[in-house]
Enzyme design. Structure first.
Site, PDB file in Angstrom:
ATOM      1  N   ASN A 167      23.115  50.275 -39.723  1.00  0.00           N
ATOM      2  CA  ASN A 167      23.671  51.731 -39.856  1.00  0.00           C
ATOM      3  C   ASN A 167      24.938  51.677 -40.742  1.00  0.00           C
ATOM      4  O   ASN A 167      26.049  51.342 -40.105  1.00  0.00           O
ATOM      5  CB  ASN A 167      23.910  52.108 -38.362  1.00  0.00           C
ATOM      6  CG  ASN A 167      22.566  52.515 -37.665  1.00  0.00           C
ATOM      7  OD1 ASN A 167      21.843  53.477 -37.995  1.00  0.00           O
ATOM      8  ND2 ASN A 167      22.376  51.467 -36.677  1.00  0.00           N
ATOM      9  N   GLU A 168      24.896  51.712 -41.893  1.00  0.00           N
ATOM     10  CA  GLU A 168      26.008  51.821 -43.005  1.00  0.00           C
ATOM     11  C   GLU A 168      26.855  53.008 -42.842  1.00  0.00           C
ATOM     12  O   GLU A 168      26.357  54.212 -42.208  1.00  0.00           O
ATOM     13  CB  GLU A 168      25.396  51.638 -44.348  1.00  0.00           C
ATOM     14  CG  GLU A 168      24.459  50.447 -44.422  1.00  0.00           C
ATOM     15  CD  GLU A 168      25.262  49.056 -44.523  1.00  0.00           C
ATOM     16  OE1 GLU A 168      26.480  48.953 -44.025  1.00  0.00           O
ATOM     17  OE2 GLU A 168      24.685  48.067 -44.986  1.00  0.00           O
ATOM     18  N   PRO A 169      28.140  52.711 -43.457  1.00  0.00           N
ATOM     19  CA  PRO A 169      28.794  54.147 -43.189  1.00  0.00           C
ATOM     20  C   PRO A 169      28.145  55.355 -43.621  1.00  0.00           C
ATOM     21  O   PRO A 169      27.395  55.213 -44.554  1.00  0.00           O
ATOM     22  CB  PRO A 169      29.887  53.677 -44.363  1.00  0.00           C
ATOM     23  CG  PRO A 169      30.116  52.144 -44.545  1.00  0.00           C
ATOM     24  CD  PRO A 169      28.760  51.837 -44.174  1.00  0.00           C
ATOM     25  N   THR A 186      27.457  44.865 -47.939  1.00  0.00           N
ATOM     26  CA  THR A 186      26.481  44.284 -46.988  1.00  0.00           C
ATOM     27  C   THR A 186      25.780  43.377 -48.001  1.00  0.00           C
ATOM     28  O   THR A 186      25.260  42.228 -47.571  1.00  0.00           O
ATOM     29  CB  THR A 186      25.621  45.308 -46.196  1.00  0.00           C
ATOM     30  OG1 THR A 186      26.581  46.034 -45.436  1.00  0.00           O
ATOM     31  CG2 THR A 186      24.544  44.593 -45.464  1.00  0.00           C
TER      32      THR A 186
END
Ligand code: F6R
Length: 649
Positions: A167-169, A186
């Site tokens: 769950n990236e920014p 990432t």
């Protein structure tokens, strides 16, 4: 054994800053053995009730020590995992389950192949589902979690972007399992695993933040200095979509387990006097005054009584009498860290110098876990040590071959091939059989390498010849980099430690064989002074493994006089610079010396160290020292002191 708060009032102060229950352990192994015991307890309790335990699992380097401990519990304590159901957080999209970097394969290697979880209890998102079916596949994954009764305990790591799962920014609090694009940070972090950023998948399937938050209990683990800042933001900052781990503040049953290095940016560790627990030993006084100067944007000598009082340091003031006294002590201590004589100044009074003047010259040993490590952090100091007449030896612990791309190896093999053709034309042609054979052998070697590259594909295991060629490419670069700072190639050692030669990133395991090689090297070198790195690094990193090997190997020589006398200096890696309060030796550099350093770093072309690392930290340290009221230098390389034989972690 966790370091738990000592008093109630201390606890409430900590809670004022920390919005998530956070436990700090001496090492990842200590944390994982406690957690593994908790999991064992849950498995056994459920077995008694005839029920399953549903675990949410993570991959990456963080949970590896936990999985090792669970395997040990299964084998040695005879605990069956038959009633365990697992759901993995995520999977790279577009790589199949046999790919060495697929999370499915990772889980098989690290856990599932070694315990008795029934295969139909194991769930890892499908990374090969066609795009059009991804939504349905993710929904089905969520349904399976619900059918299993929901997740009892979710294990998490944290990425440098603050991600949990992938769950990236930008991920929302209610997000569910879905296909996502990976953040560029990432992908950069995963580059070593995939032997180059270009090979890292662009997409992944991940459980959503909302899915994770539905687990009944959540434990996030983090190890090493590189996680410290993001952990502190997640624990102490606002809940924000830009750090998905911060959403964990909203869960009622969550704990963070940290090692000491990963806890180092928490307020209670960084600024303990603000949470009412100051010890006011020499180190803490130094740190607090440097912090105060930074906060007030003033040189140390200009700090006032009022500023001490207004910043929670009134008790220190009462103890020492006045700001003036405190300022002078800190100023002198900082001043004494600066030296142009890193190996000690011969025939000088060394009472206030970082390094002893005797013996002179010294046997200096510089340890580089990966070939580029030492010059990036200390090329200027290396050059000074050589110029000042010390016997400087650089020891490369690992070959660094995994950093060399197939493209670079192909280029070298093609050059070899062309060279042999040219050579044959010019000097061969039947005139001398031995010479002809030489050229032809060279050509067969080149074609062997080219075939091996083709056959193994982008991610396959490297056959020995290819790995050797890559190691030799790295050696050439290391030699060139050393020669820029005056270290002769005969004074360089390459240990090529077996743990690296046999391993993959995140899964290296050092053995007695590695330790013996390091111990033998030390016995030969008998150093008076050592420079090393990795004491605070992620324990799965090459730097941390090499550091532990060095410390253990040194202990094997603890009764020898050179080991007792040896001073050990620690340089930080490229990712995190030393803060002024941590610096015990500051070696200034002139603009010319900095240029020389940059040119030395530039010799490592094959895996392209980003330019911004070329001396940038050293420029910043110089600015920090200047702001604190020290002399204004162009750049400064910095070192911590390590009490070698007493070192514990
Ligand atoms: C892995 C995962 C990720 C990792 C994170 C940290 O399944 O979900 O969130 O936990 O990227 O990775 P490591 O542990 O390798 O530092």
């Amino acid at each position: 054994m966790s370091f738990d708060p000592c008093t109630m009032s201390y606890q409430s102060h900590v809670e004022h800053f920390e919005k998530i229950k956070t436990l700090i352990f001496p090492s990842s192994v200590d944390a994982c053995s406690e957690l593994a015991q908790q999991i064992k307890g849950l498995i056994l309790a459920r077995q008694k009730e005839g029920r399953d335990l549903v675990l949410g699992l993570a991959t990456g380097s963080t949970p590896v020590p936990l999985y090792r401990e669970l395997i040990r519990i299964h084998r040695e304590e005879k605990v069956s995992f038959r009633n365990v159901i697992t759901f993995n957080l995520d999977e790279y999209y577009g790589i199949n389950r046999d790919h060495p970097e697929s999370y499915f394969r990772f889980m098989q290697d690290q856990l599932f192949d070694h315990v008795d979880i029934p295969p139909d209890h194991i769930h890892v998102p499908d990374g090969m589902v066609p795009m059009d079916d991804a939504f349905d596949s993710c929904e089905a994954f969520e349904r399976k979690i619900a059918d299993a009764g929901g997740i009892d305990l979710q294990i998490l790591g944290i990425g440098s972007t603050g991600h949990i799962g992938f769950n990236e920014p930008g991920s929302t609090q209610v997000s569910r399992t879905r296909l996502v694009a990976l953040d560029k940070v990432t992908r950069r972090d995963a580059a070593p695993d995939f032997l180059g950023e270009e090979n890292v998948p662009r997409f992944a399937i991940t459980m959503g933040v909302g899915t994770i938050l539905q687990a009944r209990e959540i434990i996030l683990m983090a190890w090493g200095e590189n996680k410290a800042d993001i952990v502190a933001q997640a624990v102490e900052g606002h809940v924000t979509e830009s750090i998905s781990a911060s959403f964990l503040q909203e869960h009622s049953n969550v704990r963070f387990l940290l090692d000491t290095a990963a806890s180092s940016s928490l307020t209670r560790i960084r600024l303990p006097w603000l949470v009412g627990r100051a010890m006011w030993d020499e180190r803490e006084i130094h740190r607090s005054i440097i912090w105060l100067a930074g906060k007030e944007k003033k040189p140390v000598l200009k700090l006032t009584d009022e500023e001490y009082n207004e910043n929670g340091m009134g008790d220190l003031l009462t103890r020492e009498g006045s700001a003036y006294n405190l300022n002078i002590i800190t100023f002198n201590r900082l001043q004494h860290t600066i030296t142009g004589w890193p190996g000690g100044k011969p025939d000088a009074d060394d009472t206030n110098r970082p390094e002893k003047s005797e013996p002179h010259p010294k046997n200096v040993l510089i340890i580089a876990p990966e070939p580029s490590d030492a010059v990036v952090s200390m090329a200027g100091t290396m050059s000074r040590l050589v110029t000042q007449g010390h016997r400087v030896r650089v020891c490369y612990f690992t070959s660094g071959s995994l950093r060399v791309t197939d493209g670079a190896a192909t280029r070298f093999a093609r050059t070899l091939e062309m060279l042999s053709l040219d050579g044959e034309k010019l000097h061969g042609g039947g005139r001398d059989e031995t010479v002809d054979r030489g050229w032809s052998e060279q050509r067969s070697f080149a074609s062997l390498i080219l075939n091996q590259i083709l056959e193994k594909g982008p991610f396959g295991e490297h056959p020995a010849a290819l790995r050797r060629l890559k190691a030799l490419i790295r050696r050439g670069e290391a030699r060139d980099a050393c020669s820029v700072v005056g270290v002769h190639h005969e004074h360089i050692r390459f240990l090529d430690l077996p743990f690296y030669e046999k391993g993959r990133y995140r899964r290296f395991i050092a053995t007695e064989e590695d330790l013996m090689m390091v111990a033998d090297m030390l016995a030969e070198e008998r150093p008076d002074q050592v420079y090393t790195t990795g004491s605070q690094a992620d324990p799965s990193s090459i730097q941390a493994i090499c550091f532990q090997l060095f410390i253990k190997a040194l202990k094997r020589h603890e009764n020898e006089s050179w080991a007792k006398m040896c001073s050990i200096w620690h340089y930080r890696g490229h990712q995190k610079a030393l803060a002024p309060h941590e610096i015990a030796m500051a070696v200034p550099m002139s603009p010319d010396q900095l240029r020389q350093k940059i040119s030395s770093i530039g010799k490592f072309q094959v895996h392209g160290i980003p330019n911004n690392l070329s001396g940038e930290q050293d420029l910043r340290t110089a600015v920090d020292y200047d702001a604190l009221g020290m002399a204004e230098y162009e750049a400064i390389e910095s070192f911590e002191r390590i009490e070698g034989l007493k070192y514990k972690r």
